[in-house]
Enzyme design. Structure first.
Site: not given
Ligand code: SIN
Length: 302
Positions: A265, A107
């Site tokens: 990510h 996302h």
């Molecule tokens: C996020 O911002 O989606 C979480 C990323 C993470 O905790 O590594």
């Protein structure tokens, strides 16, 4: 990209960590006031590398906010729990008894608003002994790898992004004892939705990037969800090909700063039984746009 530090920086070191995106920045203490020329170099490293990483930082929530404000205004997220006394700092916490984490699908942050997040700054307070890595994907490469025919189709499309299903489900899960992480909250913002171009032009690099994601993008404008699903599913699978991706291993004191306009990510949920505590600030962005170009595939076939 090479594995050597990039040499045209005077105040920081910048060392790429993969062929797709991501660079580790050294030579800077983020808890201290930063000179404008240092901020400018970090910004340039971010635009060049899409996500930048810092190691061994010791940051209070106030210092993390101060660092974030050097790059823009901060977003207040109404779904995530906050670090007490710091409404702009989201607490991303998975306890040993929790099963779910936050962000375990590809996302980009806050795409359900008309002005989605420019960037996000995630700081590791406590990490598991193994696992809990975060993957990042380069949406310029995902776009550029498509055929001219597909590019032409996508450049003519807009898509709806909505928070409703994801966050309503997360808030409901958070009420089940031991089943969810982080105490997601119900919020009226669950009704937010926005329409964005499927391909967006990055306002600083001028490059075009794929801008649909599997958490918030629901359908193409003018099409039903059923009609949209086959092409969206194709794009969701395409955008995370290994050659578009890097993977970051966290240590306490690590900080990642990613550009939501050209990356996605994925937080890997593979550390059950351990605690992971991260603090995040998110930078407000601008409305996505697509620049028409004389050399568009769309123009070439017209
Ligand atoms: C996020 O911002 O989606 C979480 C990323 C993470 O905790 O590594």
């Amino acid at each position: 990209m090479t594995e050597q530090p990039q040499s045209d920086f005077r105040h920081i070191t910048v060392k790429p960590i993969s062929g797709a995106l991501g660079a580790e920045i050294g030579g800077v203490d983020l808890s201290k006031p930063l000179a404008p020329e240092v901020v400018a170099e970090i910004r340039r490293a971010l635009v060049d590398n899409l996500v930048v990483f810092f190691r061994d930082q010791d940051l209070t929530p106030d210092q993390q906010k101060t660092f974030g404000r050097m790059f823009g205004d901060l977003h207040v997220n109404s779904f995530f729990p906050q670090v007490p006394g710091h409404e702009e700092v989201q607490l991303l916490l998975k306890e040993p008894q929790h099963k779910n984490n936050i962000g375990d699908r590809w996302h980009t942050d806050v795409s359900y608003t008309r002005r989605p997040a420019l960037g996000s700054i995630l700081y590791a307070k406590e990490v598991p002994p193994y696992g809990g890595d975060t993957m990042f994907a380069n949406m310029y490469l995902a776009y550029e790898a498509l055929s001219d025919g597909m590019k032409t189709v996508l450049r003519g499309l807009r898509a709806f992004h909505s928070a409703r299903e994801n966050f309503a489900k997360r808030a409901a899960e958070a009420e089940l004892p031991g089943s969810a992480s982080g105490g997601f909250q119900h919020s009226d913002d669950v009704e937010q939705e926005a329409s964005h171009p499927v391909i967006r032009t990055h306002p600083e690099s001028g490059r075009d990037a794929l801008y649909v994601n599997s958490v918030f993008t629901k359908n193409f404008e003018g099409m039903t969800r059923e009609e949209s699903a086959p092409l969206l599913q194709y794009l969701f699978a395409h955008l995370s090909k290994p050659e578009f991706v890097c993977r970051f291993r966290w240590q306490p004191g690590s900080l990642a700063f990613w550009d939501n306009r050209c990356t996605q990510h994925f937080a890997i949920n593979d550390y059950h039984g351990f605690r992971r505590h991260m603090n995040r600030v998110t930078l407000l962005g601008d409305a996505p746009f697509l620049t028409e170009r004389a050399d568009d595939p769309a123009h070439a076939v017209a």
